[in-house]
Design a protein around this motif. Structure first.
Motif, PDB file in Angstrom:
ATOM      1  N   HIS A 212       0.658  -1.242  -0.149  1.00 16.94           N
ATOM      2  CA  HIS A 212       0.130  -0.159   0.045  1.00 16.94           C
ATOM      3  C   HIS A 212       0.865   1.285  -0.106  1.00 16.94           C
ATOM      4  O   HIS A 212       0.531   2.167  -0.770  1.00 16.94           O
ATOM      5  CB  HIS A 212      -0.886   0.245   1.184  1.00 16.94           C
ATOM      6  CG  HIS A 212      -2.126   1.039   1.198  1.00 16.94           C
ATOM      7  ND1 HIS A 212      -2.888   1.313   2.276  1.00 16.94           N
ATOM      8  CD2 HIS A 212      -2.263   1.870   0.202  1.00 16.94           C
ATOM      9  CE1 HIS A 212      -3.730   2.285   1.774  1.00 16.94           C
ATOM     10  NE2 HIS A 212      -3.364   2.727   0.749  1.00 16.94           N
ATOM     11  N   MET A 215       2.163   1.631  -3.340  1.00 17.55           N
ATOM     12  CA  MET A 215       1.150   2.241  -4.513  1.00 17.55           C
ATOM     13  C   MET A 215       0.744   3.525  -4.278  1.00 17.55           C
ATOM     14  O   MET A 215       0.483   4.348  -5.050  1.00 17.55           O
ATOM     15  CB  MET A 215       0.010   1.315  -4.214  1.00 17.55           C
ATOM     16  CG  MET A 215       0.199   0.011  -5.055  1.00 17.55           C
ATOM     17  SD  MET A 215      -1.207  -1.338  -4.749  1.00 17.55           S
ATOM     18  CE  MET A 215      -2.224  -0.588  -6.107  1.00 17.55           C
ATOM     19  N   MET A 216       1.049   4.311  -2.867  1.00 21.51           N
ATOM     20  CA  MET A 216       0.680   5.636  -2.470  1.00 21.51           C
ATOM     21  C   MET A 216       1.707   6.271  -3.453  1.00 21.51           C
ATOM     22  O   MET A 216       1.570   7.668  -3.749  1.00 21.51           O
ATOM     23  CB  MET A 216       0.664   5.838  -1.398  1.00 21.51           C
ATOM     24  CG  MET A 216      -0.712   5.329  -0.695  1.00 21.51           C
ATOM     25  SD  MET A 216      -0.658   5.766   1.175  1.00 21.51           S
ATOM     26  CE  MET A 216      -0.569   7.277   1.146  1.00 21.51           C
ATOM     27  N   GLY A 219       1.114   7.475  -7.527  1.00 20.31           N
ATOM     28  CA  GLY A 219       0.582   8.356  -8.161  1.00 20.31           C
ATOM     29  C   GLY A 219       1.548   9.751  -8.320  1.00 20.31           C
ATOM     30  O   GLY A 219       1.352  10.423  -9.350  1.00 20.31           O
ATOM     31  N   TYR A 220       2.593   9.819  -7.286  1.00 27.97           N
ATOM     32  CA  TYR A 220       3.312  11.371  -7.248  1.00 27.97           C
ATOM     33  C   TYR A 220       4.382  10.752  -8.234  1.00 27.97           C
ATOM     34  O   TYR A 220       4.741  11.846  -9.304  1.00 27.97           O
ATOM     35  CB  TYR A 220       3.874  11.201  -6.071  1.00 27.97           C
ATOM     36  CG  TYR A 220       2.995  11.565  -4.871  1.00 27.97           C
ATOM     37  CD1 TYR A 220       2.413  12.817  -5.052  1.00 27.97           C
ATOM     38  CD2 TYR A 220       2.786  10.558  -4.011  1.00 27.97           C
ATOM     39  CE1 TYR A 220       1.459  12.973  -3.783  1.00 27.97           C
ATOM     40  CE2 TYR A 220       1.768  10.881  -2.919  1.00 27.97           C
ATOM     41  CZ  TYR A 220       1.065  12.193  -2.812  1.00 27.97           C
ATOM     42  OH  TYR A 220       0.300  12.580  -1.901  1.00 27.97           O
ATOM     43  N   GLU A 223       2.994  11.781 -11.653  1.00 25.78           N
ATOM     44  CA  GLU A 223       2.934  13.437 -11.860  1.00 25.78           C
ATOM     45  C   GLU A 223       4.511  13.713 -12.241  1.00 25.78           C
ATOM     46  O   GLU A 223       4.794  14.674 -13.280  1.00 25.78           O
ATOM     47  CB  GLU A 223       2.938  14.068 -10.484  1.00 25.78           C
ATOM     48  CG  GLU A 223       1.459  13.875  -9.998  1.00 25.78           C
ATOM     49  CD  GLU A 223       1.149  14.326  -8.634  1.00 25.78           C
ATOM     50  OE1 GLU A 223       2.237  15.213  -7.934  1.00 25.78           O
ATOM     51  OE2 GLU A 223      -0.020  14.294  -7.951  1.00 25.78           O
ATOM     52  N   ASP A 267      -2.027  19.731  -9.338  1.00 26.39           N
ATOM     53  CA  ASP A 267      -0.948  18.976 -10.211  1.00 26.39           C
ATOM     54  C   ASP A 267      -0.382  19.914 -10.965  1.00 26.39           C
ATOM     55  O   ASP A 267       0.950  19.669 -10.966  1.00 26.39           O
ATOM     56  CB  ASP A 267      -1.414  17.530 -10.827  1.00 26.39           C
ATOM     57  CG  ASP A 267      -2.183  16.760  -9.579  1.00 26.39           C
ATOM     58  OD1 ASP A 267      -1.718  16.751  -8.407  1.00 26.39           O
ATOM     59  OD2 ASP A 267      -2.797  15.916  -9.845  1.00 26.39           O
ATOM     60  N   GLU A 284      -5.704  17.940 -13.519  1.00 26.37           N
ATOM     61  CA  GLU A 284      -5.570  17.010 -12.845  1.00 26.37           C
ATOM     62  C   GLU A 284      -4.986  15.887 -13.213  1.00 26.37           C
ATOM     63  O   GLU A 284      -5.531  15.222 -13.920  1.00 26.37           O
ATOM     64  CB  GLU A 284      -6.812  16.673 -11.877  1.00 26.37           C
ATOM     65  CG  GLU A 284      -6.888  15.491 -10.651  1.00 26.37           C
ATOM     66  CD  GLU A 284      -6.214  15.943  -9.800  1.00 26.37           C
ATOM     67  OE1 GLU A 284      -5.889  16.826  -9.207  1.00 26.37           O
ATOM     68  OE2 GLU A 284      -5.573  15.091  -9.259  1.00 26.37           O
ATOM     69  N   LEU A 285      -3.977  15.082 -12.490  1.00 26.45           N
ATOM     70  CA  LEU A 285      -3.581  13.928 -12.903  1.00 26.45           C
ATOM     71  C   LEU A 285      -3.756  12.743 -11.989  1.00 26.45           C
ATOM     72  O   LEU A 285      -3.939  12.720 -10.790  1.00 26.45           O
ATOM     73  CB  LEU A 285      -1.771  14.102 -12.929  1.00 26.45           C
ATOM     74  CG  LEU A 285      -1.258  14.898 -13.790  1.00 26.45           C
ATOM     75  CD1 LEU A 285       0.182  15.373 -13.494  1.00 26.45           C
ATOM     76  CD2 LEU A 285      -1.451  14.755 -15.204  1.00 26.45           C
ATOM     77  N   LYS A 286      -4.266  11.583 -12.507  1.00 23.17           N
ATOM     78  CA  LYS A 286      -4.438  10.437 -11.886  1.00 23.17           C
ATOM     79  C   LYS A 286      -4.061   9.258 -12.530  1.00 23.17           C
ATOM     80  O   LYS A 286      -3.826   8.987 -13.546  1.00 23.17           O
ATOM     81  CB  LYS A 286      -6.109  10.313 -11.878  1.00 23.17           C
ATOM     82  CG  LYS A 286      -7.079  11.282 -11.096  1.00 23.17           C
ATOM     83  CD  LYS A 286      -6.725  11.085  -9.617  1.00 23.17           C
ATOM     84  CE  LYS A 286      -7.528  12.145  -8.672  1.00 23.17           C
ATOM     85  NZ  LYS A 286      -7.317  12.215  -7.468  1.00 23.17           N
ATOM     86  N   THR A 287      -3.842   8.125 -11.478  1.00 25.93           N
ATOM     87  CA  THR A 287      -3.484   6.768 -11.979  1.00 25.93           C
ATOM     88  C   THR A 287      -4.617   5.750 -11.710  1.00 25.93           C
ATOM     89  O   THR A 287      -5.300   6.295 -10.683  1.00 25.93           O
ATOM     90  CB  THR A 287      -2.283   6.372 -11.474  1.00 25.93           C
ATOM     91  OG1 THR A 287      -2.123   6.253 -10.007  1.00 25.93           O
ATOM     92  CG2 THR A 287      -1.243   7.296 -11.890  1.00 25.93           C
ATOM     93  N   GLN A 311     -13.658  15.889  -6.746  1.00 26.60           N
ATOM     94  CA  GLN A 311     -12.340  16.587  -6.428  1.00 26.60           C
ATOM     95  C   GLN A 311     -12.206  18.089  -7.399  1.00 26.60           C
ATOM     96  O   GLN A 311     -11.760  18.728  -7.096  1.00 26.60           O
ATOM     97  CB  GLN A 311     -11.371  15.712  -6.617  1.00 26.60           C
ATOM     98  CG  GLN A 311      -9.954  16.401  -6.118  1.00 26.60           C
ATOM     99  CD  GLN A 311      -8.602  15.262  -6.460  1.00 26.60           C
ATOM    100  OE1 GLN A 311      -8.691  14.375  -7.189  1.00 26.60           O
ATOM    101  NE2 GLN A 311      -7.734  15.464  -5.686  1.00 26.60           N
TER     102      GLN A 311
END
Ligand code: A3P
Ligand code: MG
Length: 425
Positions: A212, A215-216, A219-220, A223, A267, A284-287, A311
């Motif tokens: 976990h 995986m956090m 996302g960064y 970016e 972002d 906004e960036l997302k995975t 968001q």
């Protein structure tokens, strides 16, 4: 024409909203789901004034919020701030980044650098509203352009909070796993909303698995693959990912009769100098996990798109750029989602979430807060509490561990208020 867009086209619903109001300016439908609670949910630590007629709980049942979309004014950026690699505040845009469009099949390895090029923000440090309050102190004239003459309040807004707290409110009618605690203080007429970590969230944070945690980071890392530091440079995937760094927009808007001032992390922005003004130029960036089956697509629509929509809709960020990753953390495809089109994408899902339910619940929660939080004091916190499948309840606390307005802010606001009444020499 996008029908959802027209229903939220900011001013267009105003007249129908007004028609629903009675002469006291109260929405007659608003009261339906406030229930008197005979249990003792108002635990006052000292003798705070109580109105026996006030309602003690707020229902979060979806069907109560299925009415016309409320007025939500086009959010206006009133400023921004940056937090550097050591989380220091700067009243400027030095941490702004610029979006660089990758290939359609980019093969970004999101695991790269997790062990050796990652500085993680200490998320046990609770910053509460401090950065926003610093921004307010530095920019008071931007929020109160007319000064004290127009309003007896220190600030000419009803609510100050983080965008992330409002996102939680928007998604509450559909949330089945995580509850929340929101601390509210009324100070000089303005209501400040600051999240308090729940016991369950603290346990989860302190017991995250290694997988976990990693995986956090993904996302960064995404970016970093897609953002450059200035308009002429390219992303640097060999650099360090430092999650202390942030660029935040500060926006003002109005939801029905609630004037809001909130801030949220952004972002990056479109690097074209001809792009529209902020917040319309933000991206906004997302995975997200790659979608391989109809069930996965349905879950993506029902759960992920709700969070992504809420968001970005709040601050008026128009698009989300998503990188879809495989099990190994490699981004295998890209897709852009336009916020104004998300309601169309989900409309074939059975019993799916509805933007109007999200916004009406948030609106009614803010009305509930206005009614409950009557004592104006930086020393008093009303704690609103919610758990899935329950109603929202609250308790009041004076001089408690929950107080969150810092002394420097209280003193500065009192000082500037006093100085407005001093006779001019
Ligand atoms: P993803 O959203 O791509 O997973 P944001 O998208 O809000 O800008 O957040 C950036 C990244 O921070 C997220 O990227 C994720 O890696 C991490 N993050 C943010 N909120 C999180 C949460 N509640 N739990 C886990 N990771 C989170
Ligand atoms: Mg993001």
């Amino acid at each position: 024409m996008d029908p959802h867009r027209s229903s939220i086209s900011y001013h267009s619903r105003q007249s129908s909203y007004k028609r629903e109001r009675d002469d006291n300016g109260r929405n007659p439908r608003e009261n339906k789901h406030f229930r008197m609670n005979t249990q003792h949910q108002y635990r006052s630590e000292s003798a705070l004034g109580q109105n026996p007629l006030s309602c003690r709980t707020l229902s979060t049942r979806r069907e109560l919020y299925e009415r016309d979309f409320p007025v939500y004014k086009q959010p206006v950026e009133v400023g921004c701030f940056s937090l550097d690699s050591e989380r220091r505040f700067f009243n400027d845009s030095r941490q702004m980044r610029y979006y660089v469009e990758p290939d359609r099949n980019p093969n970004f390895n999101l695991r790269d650098g997790y062990r050796d090029r990652f500085i993680k923000r200490d998320d046990s440090v609770k910053e509460r509203l401090d950065h926003i309050l610093r921004w307010i102190v530095a920019n008071k004239s931007k929020i109160n352009p007319t000064g004290a003459a127009a309003s007896p309040r220190a600030l000419d807004v009803d609510f100050v909070t983080w965008r992330g707290h409002l996102t939680k409110l928007l998604t509450t009618p559909y949330e089945t796993r995580e509850g929340w605690l929101l601390a509210v203080t009324r100070f000089r007429g303005t209501l400040y909303i600051s999240e308090v970590e729940t016991e369950a969230a603290r346990r989860e944070r302190e017991n995250r698995t290694e997988r976990h945690e990693e995986m956090m980071y993904w996302g960064y890392k995404f970016e970093q693959y897609t953002c450059a530091d200035n308009t002429h440079s390219l992303p640097d995937p060999g650099g360090v990912v430092n999650t202390n760094e942030a660029f935040c927009t500060v926006v003002q808007t109005r939801l029905a009769d609630h004037r809001l001032l909130f801030s949220g992390e952004v972002d990056c922005r479109d690097k074209d100098p001809k792009a529209p003004a902020a917040p319309a130029c933000y991206v906004e960036l997302k995975t997200s996990a790659e979608i391989c089956t109809p069930k996965q697509r349905s879950n993506f629509h029902r759960f992920k798109l709700l969070k992504w929509w809420a968001q970005s809709f709040l601050p008026g960020v128009p698009r989300v750029v998503a990188g879809f990753r495989d099990q190994e953390g490699v981004v295998v495809s890209m897709e852009t989602f336009h916020i104004s089109k998300i309601s169309h994408l989900i409309k074939n899902e059975y019993n799916c979430w509805k933007p109007t339910v999200c916004m009406n619940f948030c609106c009614d929660f803010l009305s509930f807060v206005k009614r409950v939080v009557t004592e104006d004091s930086h020393r008093v916190v009303y704690l609103f509490s919610w758990d899935p499948y329950k109603d929202v309840t609250y308790s009041a606390h004076r001089d408690s561990q929950y107080c969150f307005l810092p002394h420097w802010y209280v003193e500065e606001m009192m000082r500037s208020e006093d100085s407005q009444y001093e006779p001019k020499a």
